[in-house]
Design a protein around this motif. Structure first.
Motif, mmCIF file in Angstrom:
data_model
loop_
_atom_site.group_PDB
_atom_site.id
_atom_site.type_symbol
_atom_site.label_atom_id
_atom_site.label_comp_id
_atom_site.label_asym_id
_atom_site.label_seq_id
_atom_site.Cartn_x
_atom_site.Cartn_y
_atom_site.Cartn_z
ATOM 1 N N CYS A 175 0.819 -1.209 0.000
ATOM 2 C CA CYS A 175 0.000 0.000 0.000
ATOM 3 C C CYS A 175 0.857 1.265 0.000
ATOM 4 N N PRO A 176 0.364 2.318 -0.628
ATOM 5 C CA PRO A 176 1.061 3.609 -0.609
ATOM 6 C C PRO A 176 1.280 4.092 0.824
ATOM 7 N N ALA A 177 2.305 4.877 0.995
ATOM 8 C CA ALA A 177 2.685 5.325 2.333
ATOM 9 C C ALA A 177 1.573 6.113 3.020
ATOM 10 N N ASP A 178 0.788 6.867 2.241
ATOM 11 C CA ASP A 178 -0.216 7.722 2.868
ATOM 12 C C ASP A 178 -1.413 6.952 3.407
ATOM 13 N N VAL A 179 -1.563 5.667 3.042
ATOM 14 C CA VAL A 179 -2.693 4.876 3.541
ATOM 15 C C VAL A 179 -2.246 3.585 4.223
ATOM 16 N N ALA A 180 -0.948 3.314 4.222
ATOM 17 C CA ALA A 180 -0.446 2.032 4.723
ATOM 18 C C ALA A 180 -0.866 1.751 6.164
ATOM 19 N N ALA A 181 -0.980 2.790 6.971
ATOM 20 C CA ALA A 181 -1.303 2.601 8.385
ATOM 21 C C ALA A 181 -2.764 2.218 8.611
ATOM 22 N N ILE A 182 -3.624 2.578 7.672
ATOM 23 C CA ILE A 182 -5.057 2.309 7.865
ATOM 24 C C ILE A 182 -5.600 1.242 6.919
ATOM 25 N N ILE A 183 -4.882 0.946 5.863
ATOM 26 C CA ILE A 183 -5.331 -0.098 4.947
ATOM 27 C C ILE A 183 -4.534 -1.361 5.242
ATOM 28 N N THR A 224 -8.778 -0.545 -4.795
ATOM 29 C CA THR A 224 -7.351 -0.441 -5.091
ATOM 30 C C THR A 224 -6.835 0.950 -4.746
ATOM 31 N N TYR A 225 -5.688 0.975 -4.092
ATOM 32 C CA TYR A 225 -5.060 2.228 -3.672
ATOM 33 C C TYR A 225 -3.745 2.378 -4.431
ATOM 34 N N VAL A 226 -3.592 3.487 -5.135
ATOM 35 C CA VAL A 226 -2.416 3.728 -5.963
ATOM 36 C C VAL A 226 -1.655 4.934 -5.421
ATOM 37 N N GLY A 227 -0.326 4.828 -5.385
ATOM 38 C CA GLY A 227 0.482 5.941 -4.888
ATOM 39 C C GLY A 227 1.942 5.586 -4.877
ATOM 40 N N THR A 228 2.660 6.073 -3.882
ATOM 41 C CA THR A 228 4.095 5.817 -3.779
ATOM 42 C C THR A 228 4.445 5.329 -2.382
ATOM 43 N N THR A 229 5.552 4.620 -2.306
ATOM 44 C CA THR A 229 6.066 4.176 -1.011
ATOM 45 C C THR A 229 6.743 5.355 -0.324
ATOM 46 N N CYS A 237 -1.943 -1.319 -3.898
ATOM 47 C CA CYS A 237 -2.450 -2.491 -3.189
ATOM 48 C C CYS A 237 -3.947 -2.585 -3.406
ATOM 49 N N THR A 238 -4.488 -3.771 -3.238
ATOM 50 C CA THR A 238 -5.933 -3.981 -3.343
ATOM 51 C C THR A 238 -6.438 -4.560 -2.030
ATOM 52 N N ALA A 239 -7.399 -3.879 -1.450
ATOM 53 C CA ALA A 239 -7.958 -4.300 -0.169
ATOM 54 C C ALA A 239 -9.337 -4.907 -0.371
ATOM 55 N N SER A 240 -9.557 -6.044 0.246
ATOM 56 C CA SER A 240 -10.898 -6.608 0.342
ATOM 57 C C SER A 240 -11.545 -6.007 1.577
ATOM 58 N N ARG A 241 -12.768 -5.523 1.416
ATOM 59 C CA ARG A 241 -13.432 -4.829 2.522
ATOM 60 C C ARG A 241 -14.836 -5.399 2.718
ATOM 61 N N THR A 242 -15.292 -5.408 3.962
ATOM 62 C CA THR A 242 -16.643 -5.880 4.278
ATOM 63 C C THR A 242 -17.321 -4.865 5.184
#
Length: 250
Positions: A175-183, A224-229, A237-242
């Motif tokens: 996952c991109p750095a800006d969402v890695a902590a929550i995704i 899917t979340y697109v960005g940079t490390t 990254c692609t997250a499955s969510r429910t």
């Protein structure tokens, strides 16, 4: 023409509130403060949403806290009822001890039943850390049934969730750095208000299904979340969510 009964919440640290309730002088000061607050502002009463001794102190402290809580409610009730004011209590769920399911018994529903005018049951937050129903019907019914066995049903109010939760259940990729902590699996779920539930599902091509067992709706989708490390490299990254939520049928 409205009845105005504001809520006081507890934001104290661990064991602070129970310490106040256990100190005669501090307890009296708290009762005086609340009673004056109601009187000066012309409120019709007050609701106490004191949660920290249930969620922060730890249940090993409950046998000591429960009688102090009851004494506090008894004394506050006397002070408020002398001015014809309402005493309302917001409480997490509790269950009939005979079932083996205790719930948050520190709130001592049977002991405070004669002193309060309203018991507002928090019939929500059943699933928090992992994906699941917010306030499943059988869980809610068990709490309400027990409440009605120890307190006048006319005093019972049911708090229902006007929100849904949306959990990450799996992640593939980096996952991109800006969402890695929550995704990530185990991250705190995001929330949404009920009016947005259908639009959220539709925006990801998901179709909510009604679960008869829990009397709630659920849907799953991928995002899917697109960005940079953190090093500036392209990644995704692609997250499955429910998601789970209640509706009018619930």
């Amino acid at each position: 023409g409205f009845t105005i009964v504001p809520t006081i919440t507890d934001g104290t640290d661990k064991l602070v509130l129970s310490g106040i309730l256990g100190d005669t002088t501090q307890r009296a000061n708290l009762i005086s403060t609340i009673t004056n607050l109601v009187r000066v502002n012309g409120f019709d009463g007050i609701d106490l949403d004191f949660e920290n001794f249930a969620f922060v102190d730890g249940n090993t402290t409950w046998p000591t806290t429960a009688p102090l809580w009851t004494q506090f409610i008894k004394e506050l009730s006397t002070a408020l009822h002398a001015q014809n004011k309402i005493l309302s209590i917001t409480s997490p769920v509790a269950f009939d001890p005979a079932t083996g399911k205790k719930g948050y018994y520190v709130y001592s529903w049977p002991a405070i039943s004669n002193y309060i005018d309203r018991l507002r049951i928090m019939a929500y937050d059943y699933s928090v850390a992992t994906a699941g129903p917010i306030g499943p019907i059988n869980w809610t019914e068990a709490a309400v049934s027990y409440a009605a066995s120890v307190i006048s049903p006319s005093k019972i109010y049911i708090g229902i969730p006007a929100y849904g939760r949306d959990w990450v259940t799996n992640v593939s990729g980096i996952c991109p750095a800006d969402v890695a902590a929550i995704i990530k699996v185990g991250a705190k779920a995001s929330t949404f208000v009920l009016r947005d539930a259908q639009n959220l599902a539709a925006s990801y091509g998901a179709t909510p299904t009604y679960n008869d067992q829990f009397a709630e709706n659920t849907f799953s989708y991928q995002k899917t979340y697109v960005g940079t490390t953190s090093a500036g490299l392209a990644t995704q990254c692609t997250a499955s969510r429910t998601a789970w939520y209640q509706d009018a049928k619930s």
